[in-house]
Design a protein around this motif. Structure first.
Motif, PDB file in Angstrom:
ATOM      1  N   PHE A 102       0.843  -1.166   0.246  1.00  0.00           N
ATOM      2  CA  PHE A 102       0.491   0.243  -0.013  1.00  0.00           C
ATOM      3  C   PHE A 102       0.694   0.715   0.014  1.00  0.00           C
ATOM      4  O   PHE A 102       2.192   1.084   0.605  1.00  0.00           O
ATOM      5  N   SER A 103       0.386   2.200  -0.790  1.00  0.00           N
ATOM      6  CA  SER A 103       1.264   3.396  -0.733  1.00  0.00           C
ATOM      7  C   SER A 103       0.149   4.567  -0.595  1.00  0.00           C
ATOM      8  O   SER A 103      -1.152   4.217  -1.244  1.00  0.00           O
ATOM      9  N   LEU A 104       0.160   5.635  -0.596  1.00  0.00           N
ATOM     10  CA  LEU A 104      -0.275   6.772  -0.031  1.00  0.00           C
ATOM     11  C   LEU A 104      -0.489   7.371  -1.202  1.00  0.00           C
ATOM     12  O   LEU A 104       0.944   7.940  -2.286  1.00  0.00           O
ATOM     13  N   ASN A 112       2.314  18.603   2.568  1.00  0.00           N
ATOM     14  CA  ASN A 112       3.250  20.258   2.845  1.00  0.00           C
ATOM     15  C   ASN A 112       3.181  20.531   5.047  1.00  0.00           C
ATOM     16  O   ASN A 112       4.038  21.010   5.794  1.00  0.00           O
ATOM     17  N   SER A 113       2.248  19.135   4.789  1.00  0.00           N
ATOM     18  CA  SER A 113       1.581  19.170   6.271  1.00  0.00           C
ATOM     19  C   SER A 113       2.008  18.209   7.294  1.00  0.00           C
ATOM     20  O   SER A 113       1.328  17.702   8.015  1.00  0.00           O
ATOM     21  N   PHE A 114       1.987  17.049   6.170  1.00  0.00           N
ATOM     22  CA  PHE A 114       2.825  15.892   6.358  1.00  0.00           C
ATOM     23  C   PHE A 114       3.328  15.126   8.006  1.00  0.00           C
ATOM     24  O   PHE A 114       3.159  14.208   8.295  1.00  0.00           O
ATOM     25  N   HIS A 115       4.850  15.758   7.679  1.00  0.00           N
ATOM     26  CA  HIS A 115       5.241  16.329   9.289  1.00  0.00           C
ATOM     27  C   HIS A 115       4.481  16.212  10.378  1.00  0.00           C
ATOM     28  O   HIS A 115       4.543  15.864  11.761  1.00  0.00           O
ATOM     29  N   ARG A 116       2.866  16.593  10.545  1.00  0.00           N
ATOM     30  CA  ARG A 116       1.852  16.849  11.722  1.00  0.00           C
ATOM     31  C   ARG A 116       1.677  15.595  11.895  1.00  0.00           C
ATOM     32  O   ARG A 116       0.654  15.415  13.061  1.00  0.00           O
ATOM     33  N   TRP A 117       1.299  14.338  10.711  1.00  0.00           N
ATOM     34  CA  TRP A 117       0.747  13.520  11.044  1.00  0.00           C
ATOM     35  C   TRP A 117       1.058  12.409  11.976  1.00  0.00           C
ATOM     36  O   TRP A 117       2.134  12.910  12.115  1.00  0.00           O
ATOM     37  N   ILE A 123       5.101   5.696   8.329  1.00  0.00           N
ATOM     38  CA  ILE A 123       4.140   5.254   7.501  1.00  0.00           C
ATOM     39  C   ILE A 123       5.512   5.570   6.188  1.00  0.00           C
ATOM     40  O   ILE A 123       5.239   5.192   5.513  1.00  0.00           O
ATOM     41  N   LEU A 124       6.469   7.195   6.915  1.00  0.00           N
ATOM     42  CA  LEU A 124       7.463   6.876   5.388  1.00  0.00           C
ATOM     43  C   LEU A 124       8.246   5.591   5.803  1.00  0.00           C
ATOM     44  O   LEU A 124       8.365   5.746   4.416  1.00  0.00           O
ATOM     45  N   GLU A 125       8.400   5.266   6.188  1.00  0.00           N
ATOM     46  CA  GLU A 125       9.364   4.323   6.457  1.00  0.00           C
ATOM     47  C   GLU A 125       8.786   2.988   6.056  1.00  0.00           C
ATOM     48  O   GLU A 125       9.641   1.974   5.039  1.00  0.00           O
ATOM     49  N   ARG A 126       7.480   2.448   5.768  1.00  0.00           N
ATOM     50  CA  ARG A 126       6.706   1.510   5.115  1.00  0.00           C
ATOM     51  C   ARG A 126       5.885   1.526   3.807  1.00  0.00           C
ATOM     52  O   ARG A 126       6.189   0.549   3.140  1.00  0.00           O
ATOM     53  N   ARG A 143      12.497  19.065   3.535  1.00  0.00           N
ATOM     54  CA  ARG A 143      12.962  17.345   4.104  1.00  0.00           C
ATOM     55  C   ARG A 143      11.773  16.030   3.315  1.00  0.00           C
ATOM     56  O   ARG A 143      12.157  14.785   3.469  1.00  0.00           O
ATOM     57  N   PHE A 144      11.141  16.356   2.342  1.00  0.00           N
ATOM     58  CA  PHE A 144      10.790  15.652   1.646  1.00  0.00           C
ATOM     59  C   PHE A 144      11.085  15.468   0.497  1.00  0.00           C
ATOM     60  O   PHE A 144      10.183  14.338  -0.611  1.00  0.00           O
ATOM     61  N   LYS A 145      11.714  16.858  -0.041  1.00  0.00           N
ATOM     62  CA  LYS A 145      11.942  16.700  -1.605  1.00  0.00           C
ATOM     63  C   LYS A 145      13.010  15.909  -2.392  1.00  0.00           C
ATOM     64  O   LYS A 145      12.360  15.703  -3.805  1.00  0.00           O
ATOM     65  N   GLU A 146      13.674  15.095  -1.753  1.00  0.00           N
ATOM     66  CA  GLU A 146      14.768  14.066  -2.022  1.00  0.00           C
ATOM     67  C   GLU A 146      14.823  12.600  -1.787  1.00  0.00           C
ATOM     68  O   GLU A 146      15.165  11.925  -1.639  1.00  0.00           O
ATOM     69  N   HIS A 147      13.426  12.606  -0.746  1.00  0.00           N
ATOM     70  CA  HIS A 147      12.984  11.320   0.032  1.00  0.00           C
ATOM     71  C   HIS A 147      12.590  10.265  -0.951  1.00  0.00           C
ATOM     72  O   HIS A 147      11.835  10.715  -2.325  1.00  0.00           O
ATOM     73  N   GLN A 148      13.365   9.021  -0.885  1.00  0.00           N
ATOM     74  CA  GLN A 148      13.424   7.426  -2.020  1.00  0.00           C
ATOM     75  C   GLN A 148      11.256   7.552  -1.717  1.00  0.00           C
ATOM     76  O   GLN A 148      11.805   6.806  -2.994  1.00  0.00           O
ATOM     77  N   LYS A 149      10.568   7.399  -0.919  1.00  0.00           N
ATOM     78  CA  LYS A 149       9.418   7.146  -0.822  1.00  0.00           C
ATOM     79  C   LYS A 149       8.794   8.054  -1.742  1.00  0.00           C
ATOM     80  O   LYS A 149       7.421   7.490  -1.751  1.00  0.00           O
ATOM     81  N   ILE A 150       9.047   9.158  -2.186  1.00  0.00           N
ATOM     82  CA  ILE A 150       8.457  10.060  -2.007  1.00  0.00           C
ATOM     83  C   ILE A 150       8.192  10.003  -3.465  1.00  0.00           C
ATOM     84  O   ILE A 150       8.934  11.059  -3.936  1.00  0.00           O
ATOM     85  N   HIS A 151       6.974  10.304  -4.311  1.00  0.00           N
ATOM     86  CA  HIS A 151       7.339  10.555  -5.651  1.00  0.00           C
ATOM     87  C   HIS A 151       6.679  11.475  -6.291  1.00  0.00           C
ATOM     88  O   HIS A 151       4.986  10.962  -6.223  1.00  0.00           O
ATOM     89  N   ARG A 152       6.983  12.077  -7.505  1.00  0.00           N
ATOM     90  CA  ARG A 152       5.932  12.950  -8.179  1.00  0.00           C
ATOM     91  C   ARG A 152       5.297  12.262  -9.494  1.00  0.00           C
ATOM     92  O   ARG A 152       6.562  12.507  -9.891  1.00  0.00           O
ATOM     93  N   VAL A 153       4.118  12.562  -9.257  1.00  0.00           N
ATOM     94  CA  VAL A 153       3.731  12.377 -10.187  1.00  0.00           C
ATOM     95  C   VAL A 153       3.514  13.882 -10.845  1.00  0.00           C
ATOM     96  O   VAL A 153       2.473  14.377 -10.381  1.00  0.00           O
ATOM     97  N   GLU A 154       3.374  14.169 -12.451  1.00  0.00           N
ATOM     98  CA  GLU A 154       3.084  14.931 -13.143  1.00  0.00           C
ATOM     99  C   GLU A 154       1.309  14.900 -13.571  1.00  0.00           C
ATOM    100  O   GLU A 154       0.879  14.812 -14.343  1.00  0.00           O
ATOM    101  N   ALA A 155       0.711  14.440 -12.932  1.00  0.00           N
ATOM    102  CA  ALA A 155      -0.508  14.924 -13.084  1.00  0.00           C
ATOM    103  C   ALA A 155      -1.254  16.019 -13.382  1.00  0.00           C
ATOM    104  O   ALA A 155      -0.963  16.943 -12.657  1.00  0.00           O
TER     105      ALA A 155
END
Length: 194
Positions: A102-104, A112-117, A123-126, A143-155
């Motif tokens: 599962f991914s989000l 931008n407010s994810f760090h407050r969840w 969540i980011l680890e898994r 902190r999320f710009k180059e994170h390997q688990k975060i994928h920007r999709v140009e939707a």
């Protein structure tokens, strides 16, 4: 190999073509196999009269997903104690579906407010996060710009909102092009948002 499922959370009050465009884009133009549209329940601690009952919003998501075999409605949060946190939902889904990964899916505004969840590090680890663009959200949190688990999709950037649709219906505007036809028929038949 595990089936990759993107979870797209929302109140879907109502679900509209913007939601479907984002969900469909994610499943067709990323490595996700399916997208589940997770209907978030009415928070019992918040009085929001414009929010339809859970079963009506879920029914509209079912109607919207008809004919889209890679898009699935999901009501897992209806069966979890409230208030609920995304980390709890993810743990429940992993327990119920051990062969799925599962991914989000979220907009830049949510990232931008994810760090407050609650338990965001866990969540980011898994789980991976697939991010779609929003207008004028500014720069992504460092902190999320180059994170390997975060994928920007140009939707495509979709700026239709459920609140806009509710207001337009209340004003008697024709917004049928912004809703899946069966969702509009349901809203009209049930006399919602008037």
């Amino acid at each position: 190999m595990k089936k990759k499922v993107g979870l797209y959370f929302g109140t879907f009050n109502p679900i509209h073509t913007g939601h479907l465009i984002v969900a469909n884009f994610m499943v067709e133009f990323s490595d996700l196999d399916e997208v589940w549209l997770v209907v978030t329940p009415h928070n019992p601690f918040k009085k929001k009269s414009s929010l339809l009952e859970n079963h009506h919003r879920l029914e509209m998501v079912y109607l919207a997903c008809e004919g889209h075999e890679k898009l699935k409605p999901c009501d897992v949060e209806f069966r979890l104690p409230q208030p609920n946190y995304t980390a709890t939902t993810l743990a429940k889904l992993e327990e119920d579906h051990p062969n799925y990964e599962f991914s989000l899916i979220m907009g830049e505004d949510n990232l931008n407010s994810f760090h407050r969840w609650k338990n965001y590090e866990v969540i980011l680890e898994r789980h991976s996060i697939y991010v779609y663009p929003r207008i004028s959200e500014g720069e992504m949190d460092d902190r999320f710009k180059e994170h390997q688990k975060i994928h920007r999709v140009e939707a495509p950037v979709i700026e239709i909102s459920s609140s806009f649709i509710r207001q337009a219906i209340k004003e008697g505007k024709n917004i049928t092009t912004m809703l899946p036809p069966k969702v509009w028929e349901y809203i009209d038949r049930m006399n919602f948002y008037k």
